[in-house]
Structures are given as C-alpha cells and as structure tokens.
Design an enzyme around this catalytic site. Sequence first.
Site, PDB file in Angstrom:
ATOM      1  N   ASP A   8       0.856  -1.170   0.000  1.00 37.96           N
ATOM      2  CA  ASP A   8       0.000   0.000   0.000  1.00 37.96           C
ATOM      3  C   ASP A   8       0.900   1.230   0.000  1.00 37.96           C
ATOM      4  O   ASP A   8       2.122   1.115  -0.166  1.00 37.96           O
ATOM      5  CB  ASP A   8      -0.975  -0.029   1.190  1.00 37.96           C
ATOM      6  CG  ASP A   8      -0.303   0.144   2.540  1.00 37.96           C
ATOM      7  OD1 ASP A   8       0.949   0.221   2.608  1.00 37.96           O
ATOM      8  OD2 ASP A   8      -1.030   0.198   3.545  1.00 37.96           O
ATOM      9  N   CYS A  65       2.773  -3.426   4.164  1.00 38.38           N
ATOM     10  CA  CYS A  65       1.920  -2.305   4.543  1.00 38.38           C
ATOM     11  C   CYS A  65       2.488  -1.741   5.834  1.00 38.38           C
ATOM     12  O   CYS A  65       3.560  -2.164   6.272  1.00 38.38           O
ATOM     13  CB  CYS A  65       0.452  -2.706   4.680  1.00 38.38           C
ATOM     14  SG  CYS A  65       0.038  -3.810   6.038  1.00 38.38           S
ATOM     15  N   THR A  67       1.813  -2.053   9.102  1.00 37.33           N
ATOM     16  CA  THR A  67       2.098  -3.053  10.137  1.00 37.33           C
ATOM     17  C   THR A  67       2.331  -4.446   9.581  1.00 37.33           C
ATOM     18  O   THR A  67       2.875  -5.295  10.273  1.00 37.33           O
ATOM     19  CB  THR A  67       0.931  -3.151  11.126  1.00 37.33           C
ATOM     20  OG1 THR A  67      -0.227  -3.614  10.428  1.00 37.33           O
ATOM     21  CG2 THR A  67       0.655  -1.818  11.805  1.00 37.33           C
ATOM     22  N   HIS A  98       8.580 -24.636   8.667  1.00 39.06           N
ATOM     23  CA  HIS A  98       7.504 -25.399   9.308  1.00 39.06           C
ATOM     24  C   HIS A  98       6.126 -25.162   8.713  1.00 39.06           C
ATOM     25  O   HIS A  98       5.244 -26.008   8.883  1.00 39.06           O
ATOM     26  CB  HIS A  98       7.447 -25.075  10.801  1.00 39.06           C
ATOM     27  CG  HIS A  98       8.569 -25.679  11.566  1.00 39.06           C
ATOM     28  ND1 HIS A  98       8.629 -25.626  12.933  1.00 39.06           N
ATOM     29  CD2 HIS A  98       9.688 -26.339  11.172  1.00 39.06           C
ATOM     30  CE1 HIS A  98       9.729 -26.244  13.356  1.00 39.06           C
ATOM     31  NE2 HIS A  98      10.395 -26.667  12.286  1.00 39.06           N
ATOM     32  N   HIS A 137       5.354 -31.667   9.469  1.00 35.53           N
ATOM     33  CA  HIS A 137       4.808 -30.357   9.135  1.00 35.53           C
ATOM     34  C   HIS A 137       3.895 -30.423   7.904  1.00 35.53           C
ATOM     35  O   HIS A 137       2.975 -29.619   7.784  1.00 35.53           O
ATOM     36  CB  HIS A 137       5.936 -29.359   8.903  1.00 35.53           C
ATOM     37  CG  HIS A 137       6.865 -29.253  10.064  1.00 35.53           C
ATOM     38  ND1 HIS A 137       6.479 -28.746  11.281  1.00 35.53           N
ATOM     39  CD2 HIS A 137       8.153 -29.644  10.203  1.00 35.53           C
ATOM     40  CE1 HIS A 137       7.488 -28.809  12.119  1.00 35.53           C
ATOM     41  NE2 HIS A 137       8.521 -29.350  11.491  1.00 35.53           N
TER      42      HIS A 137
END
Length: 155
Positions: A8, A65, A67, A98, A137
């Site tokens: 963004d 972005c 955060t 994993h 996994h």
Amino acid sequence: MKIAVGSDHRGVGIKTQIVQILKQLGHEPDDQGTHSTESCDYPDFAHAVACHVAQHKAQRGILVCGTGIGMSMAANKTSGVRAALCHDVHSAEMSRRHNDANVLCLSADQIEAGADENLLREIVSHWLSTKFEGGRHQRRVEKIGSLPDAATCKD
C-alpha cells in the site's frame, strides 16, 4: 524464481527496496503496485499478489503495509495462500521451514524504524532460500488447506 510483490502507500518505499533486492538475488520481481504514496486500500494489492501465487503465476509473494497485519489477513483469504507476517530472520525462516509460507508480509513501520537495509535483505534472502521441511509439518500444512469455512462452525 518469479516473486509477486505488492504494497500500500505506506509500504511503497520498502517494496521498491525489495524489488531491487530480488533482482540482485537473481529473482524476477512482478510488481503489482502501488507505485505511489497516495493513500490506497491494501486489500486490493494483497488480493493481486495472492491471486498470482494461488494461480501459480508467481512462485511466491511479498507484501508490505504499515504493520503487515492487514496484508496478511487479506492475503490469507485466498485459497492456497499461506501468508506469514515476519519481523525478523528467525520468523521468516520458520514460516518457510515449518509452515511452507508462500507469501511473506512485512511491516514498513518496523523496517523503516530500524532503517537497516541489511536486515530487510537478510529477511527476504532467508525467506526465499529456506526449504520446507515437510515430514510432520506436511500434515499440518495440509490441515490448514482443508479447514472448512465458518458455515461449518459449531456452537
């Protein structure tokens, strides 16, 4: 490897650095935008990158972005995408090792606050080079892909 990238307006500067890092590492970046610091909606770019990954137009994706949270939430709405928000080399490696993450989400705020391009390069490089371990996994990753939607939730 072809890597779809998107951001963004708050992540566009970091995305520009990522595109250069990818080229230096011998990868082919596929920039899905934005290309401006003008305010925009992150879900649009998360969806574009997630679709490229889900449709195998790109082997992996990287989203940025402010955060990283919104991008990871939006990208994970696309079936076949396993987007991981990573803040350091360890979380980036483990997301691949994993969880077989195919989209890396990053926080522009945290990376810019540290102002360390070497850290960004290390995170991206380790994330791209780390192999999925499979084994126990694999079963867990398959369960993620087969989780039903909210219509099947019980009280």
